[in-house]
Design a protein around this motif. Structure first.
Motif, PDB file in Angstrom:
ATOM      1  N   HIS A  71       0.825  -1.217   0.000  1.00 38.64           N
ATOM      2  CA  HIS A  71       0.000   0.000   0.000  1.00 38.64           C
ATOM      3  C   HIS A  71       0.854   1.260   0.000  1.00 38.64           C
ATOM      4  CE1 HIS A  71      -4.114  -1.486   1.784  1.00 38.64           C
ATOM      5  NE2 HIS A  71      -3.790  -2.101   0.660  1.00 38.64           N
ATOM      6  N   MET A  82      -5.448   5.065   1.258  1.00 39.46           N
ATOM      7  CA  MET A  82      -4.458   4.035   0.996  1.00 39.46           C
ATOM      8  C   MET A  82      -4.710   3.446  -0.380  1.00 39.46           C
ATOM      9  SD  MET A  82      -3.770   2.178   4.589  1.00 39.46           S
ATOM     10  CE  MET A  82      -5.312   1.308   4.707  1.00 39.46           C
ATOM     11  N   HIS A 104       3.688   1.109   2.825  1.00 40.64           N
ATOM     12  CA  HIS A 104       3.649   0.142   3.922  1.00 40.64           C
ATOM     13  C   HIS A 104       3.152  -1.199   3.417  1.00 40.64           C
ATOM     14  CE1 HIS A 104      -0.266   2.195   3.849  1.00 40.64           C
ATOM     15  NE2 HIS A 104      -0.791   1.035   4.220  1.00 40.64           N
ATOM     16  N   MET A 106       0.432  -3.928   4.195  1.00 38.14           N
ATOM     17  CA  MET A 106      -0.840  -4.014   4.911  1.00 38.14           C
ATOM     18  C   MET A 106      -1.136  -5.459   5.235  1.00 38.14           C
ATOM     19  SD  MET A 106      -3.213  -1.353   5.220  1.00 38.14           S
ATOM     20  CE  MET A 106      -2.854  -1.426   6.938  1.00 38.14           C
TER      21      MET A 106
HETATM   22 CU   LIG Z   1      -2.672   0.222   3.972  1.00 41.43          CU
END
Ligand SMILES: [Cu+2]
Length: 153
Positions: A71, A82, A104, A106
Motif C-alpha cells: 500500500h 491508501m 507500507h 498491509m
Molecule cells: Cu494500507
C-alpha cells in the motif's frame, strides 16, 4: 498447495537475510501494536539496496493474516487514502523507506492479534530475487508519537 509452497519458500529464504550476496539490507522492521478490535495491521521498514540493480517487491506474505497487500498512503482531497500498489521498488544504491504516511505492507484479517514484543515474519517476494523474510517487531504505537510529528515538518 499455495500454503505448502509458502512454507518451502520460507525455509529457502531464511539464509538470504543474513548474507545476501546481492546486497539487500532490511533495517528497523516493525509493526505498530493494534487496538484489540483491529482487523488490520501495517508493517514498516527501511530497505537498503547495496546492489547495482533495482529491486522490485511484487507481493508479501505473513502467517496469521488472511491477506497481505502493498500500500501507499496519500493525501487526496484533504483525506488520507491508501492505494494498493502492484510493486514497491528499491532503487539501486539507494533505499526505500516504508513508514507511517507513505509506503507500507498491509496485514489484513489478523487471526490472532500480536502484541508488543512479538515478531511478525513478513516474507517479501521480489520480481528478480529470492524471497526475503523480515522479522518485524511489534511495538507500541505511542513510542512513535514524536517521530511521526517530526515528519510533518
Ligand atoms: Cu494500507
Amino acid at each position: 498447495m499455495k500454503r505448502l509452497f509458502a512454507v518451502l519458500l520460507l525455509a529457502i529464504a531464511l539464509p538470504v537475510q543474513a548474507g545476501d550476496p546481492a546486497g539487500l539490507e532490511v533495517r528497523d522492521a516493525w509493526v505498530p501494536e493494534a487496538p484489540p478490535n483491529a482487523r488490520v495491521l501495517a508493517a514498516y521498514m527501511t530497505l537498503v539496496n547495496h546492489g547495482e540493480r533495482e529491486r522490485v517487491i511484487r507481493s508479501a506474505d505473513a502467517p496469521g493474516f488472511e491477506r497481505v497487500e502493498l500500500h501507499l498512503s496519500k493525501m487526496q482531497d484533504g483525506l488520507a487514502k491508501m492505494i494498493k500498489q502492484e510493486r514497491i521498488t528499491v532503487p539501486a544504491g539507494g533505499e526505500r523507506v516504508l513508514a507511517p504516511g507513505g509506503y507500507h505492507i498491509m496485514l489484513i484479517g489478523v487471526q490472532e492479534r500480536p502484541t508488543a514484543g512479538d515478531t511478525v515474519p513478513v516474507t517479501l517476494n521480489f520480481a528478480d530475487h529470492p524471497p526475503v523474510v523480515v522479522e518485524a517487531e511489534v511495538r507500541k504505537r505511542g513510542a512513535m508519537g514524536g517521530h511521526m510529528h517530526h515528519h510533518h515538518h
